[in-house]
Motif scaffolding. Structure first.
Motif, PDB file in Angstrom:
ATOM      1  N   TYR A 184       0.851  -1.193   0.000  1.00 53.13           N
ATOM      2  CA  TYR A 184       0.000   0.000   0.000  1.00 53.13           C
ATOM      3  C   TYR A 184       0.887   1.244   0.000  1.00 53.13           C
ATOM      4  O   TYR A 184       1.769   1.391   0.848  1.00 53.13           O
ATOM      5  CB  TYR A 184      -0.894  -0.009   1.238  1.00 53.13           C
ATOM      6  CG  TYR A 184      -1.768   1.214   1.391  1.00 53.13           C
ATOM      7  CD1 TYR A 184      -2.768   1.490   0.467  1.00 53.13           C
ATOM      8  CD2 TYR A 184      -1.607   2.076   2.475  1.00 53.13           C
ATOM      9  CE1 TYR A 184      -3.584   2.602   0.616  1.00 53.13           C
ATOM     10  CE2 TYR A 184      -2.428   3.192   2.627  1.00 53.13           C
ATOM     11  CZ  TYR A 184      -3.410   3.448   1.699  1.00 53.13           C
ATOM     12  OH  TYR A 184      -4.204   4.543   1.834  1.00 53.13           O
ATOM     13  N   VAL A 185       0.687   2.135  -0.972  1.00 50.73           N
ATOM     14  CA  VAL A 185       1.526   3.322  -1.127  1.00 50.73           C
ATOM     15  C   VAL A 185       0.655   4.566  -1.219  1.00 50.73           C
ATOM     16  O   VAL A 185      -0.300   4.618  -2.008  1.00 50.73           O
ATOM     17  CB  VAL A 185       2.417   3.224  -2.386  1.00 50.73           C
ATOM     18  CG1 VAL A 185       3.240   4.488  -2.555  1.00 50.73           C
ATOM     19  CG2 VAL A 185       3.333   2.017  -2.303  1.00 50.73           C
ATOM     20  N   VAL A 186       0.974   5.574  -0.415  1.00 52.18           N
ATOM     21  CA  VAL A 186       0.262   6.853  -0.493  1.00 52.18           C
ATOM     22  C   VAL A 186       1.203   8.003  -0.844  1.00 52.18           C
ATOM     23  O   VAL A 186       0.754   9.070  -1.253  1.00 52.18           O
ATOM     24  CB  VAL A 186      -0.460   7.176   0.831  1.00 52.18           C
ATOM     25  CG1 VAL A 186      -1.567   6.176   1.078  1.00 52.18           C
ATOM     26  CG2 VAL A 186       0.520   7.184   1.993  1.00 52.18           C
ATOM     27  N   ASP A 187       2.502   7.784  -0.700  1.00 53.44           N
ATOM     28  CA  ASP A 187       3.483   8.827  -0.974  1.00 53.44           C
ATOM     29  C   ASP A 187       3.615   9.008  -2.484  1.00 53.44           C
ATOM     30  O   ASP A 187       4.051   8.086  -3.189  1.00 53.44           O
ATOM     31  CB  ASP A 187       4.829   8.440  -0.358  1.00 53.44           C
ATOM     32  CG  ASP A 187       5.879   9.525  -0.530  1.00 53.44           C
ATOM     33  OD1 ASP A 187       5.490  10.705  -0.626  1.00 53.44           O
ATOM     34  OD2 ASP A 187       7.082   9.183  -0.577  1.00 53.44           O
ATOM     35  N   VAL A 188       3.248  10.164  -3.000  1.00 54.43           N
ATOM     36  CA  VAL A 188       3.226  10.394  -4.445  1.00 54.43           C
ATOM     37  C   VAL A 188       4.563  10.090  -5.129  1.00 54.43           C
ATOM     38  O   VAL A 188       4.597   9.405  -6.153  1.00 54.43           O
ATOM     39  CB  VAL A 188       2.774  11.837  -4.767  1.00 54.43           C
ATOM     40  CG1 VAL A 188       2.947  12.142  -6.253  1.00 54.43           C
ATOM     41  CG2 VAL A 188       1.316  12.028  -4.358  1.00 54.43           C
ATOM     42  N   PRO A 189       5.703  10.558  -4.602  1.00 56.24           N
ATOM     43  CA  PRO A 189       6.964  10.261  -5.296  1.00 56.24           C
ATOM     44  C   PRO A 189       7.298   8.781  -5.376  1.00 56.24           C
ATOM     45  O   PRO A 189       8.099   8.372  -6.213  1.00 56.24           O
ATOM     46  CB  PRO A 189       8.009  11.010  -4.445  1.00 56.24           C
ATOM     47  CG  PRO A 189       7.244  12.083  -3.754  1.00 56.24           C
ATOM     48  CD  PRO A 189       5.902  11.486  -3.471  1.00 56.24           C
TER      49      PRO A 189
END
Length: 240
Positions: A50-55
């Motif tokens: 799960y990824v929320v960090d845009v970069p």
């Protein structure tokens, strides 16, 4: 990461030749994707990632897909998921999963529809992904003929719980390791921005700037893209 695979039989050819005198891989094997594929072993493709960090969001767009691929995790082959994956899994904003069951070896090469999960959609109509070819190989592993998803930030998923066999012998020589996904181009970033901000209407002005626009500018700068001519605010405001 991915590495190019030669036919599994080709790695034992010198030894076979010494013992048996001569050996040849048949033309059928040379054209069979079960013997000619590229290993795709990116850990970030996990359906649980799960990824929320845009970069940190990954993108499989860019037109670098060529030929057939075998998904691998640790010492097992794995499969694409065949059910809806929540948004922001598989290391990306909109994960790609396969609609339809996996074939059996007797089915040969089959075509399967791909779906993109985004917002409330399991198969988002605005971000279609071309169908791919799939083949089940003797020995309990699957190969996929992956294609360019066209949009960013979309990426193919891997279900690490679907453990299968590895072709034997399998070459995992680290000298062959290369980066799976090249940096997206300027135009791919623009498409990615449309995707990322399309559900941001509920955010206020400050939240949009801090959570969406500023991270996107920073990401583009780090990848050498001139952001001075990119109208991020207008892009956000034009979302339906």
């Amino acid at each position: 990461m991915m590495l190019t695979m030669r036919s599994p039989l080709s790695f034992c050819l010198p030894l076979v030749a010494m013992i048996l005198g001569t050996y040849q891989i048949t033309s059928a094997q040379q054209s069979d994707p079960c013997y000619n594929y590229t290993v795709l072993n990116d850990t970030w493709r996990a359906t649980t990632n799960y990824v929320v960090d845009v970069p940190a969001l990954r993108c499989d767009g860019g037109g670098h897909w060529q030929g057939w691929y075998l998904l691998v995790h640790q010492d097992h082959s794995v499969r694409m998921p065949t059910s809806c994956i929540p948004t922001q899994r598989c290391g990306t904003a909109a994960p790609i999963w396969m609609s339809g069951s996996h074939p059996s070896p007797a089915d040969g090469v089959v075509t399967r529809q791909m779906c993109t999960s985004w917002n409330a959609y399991c198969c988002h109509p605005s971000y279609p992904v071309p169908s791919i070819q799939v083949k089940a190989c003797p020995g309990n592993y699957i190969v996929y003929k992956l294609v360019d998803p066209v949009y960013c930030t979309l990426a193919y998923c891997a279900d690490f719980s679907s453990k299968g066999a590895l072709p034997s012998p399998t070459n995992l020589d680290h000298e062959d390791l290369v980066t799976t996904t090249p940096a997206p181009t300027h135009s791919e970033h623009v498409v990615g921005m449309h995707l990322l901000v399309s559900s941001a209407k509920h955010l206020n002005e400050t939240a949009v700037e801090e959570q969406i626009l500023k991270p996107l500018r920073d990401l583009l700068r780090r990848r050498g893209v001139d952001v001075s001519g990119i109208r991020l605010r207008r892009l956000y405001e034009e979302q339906p």
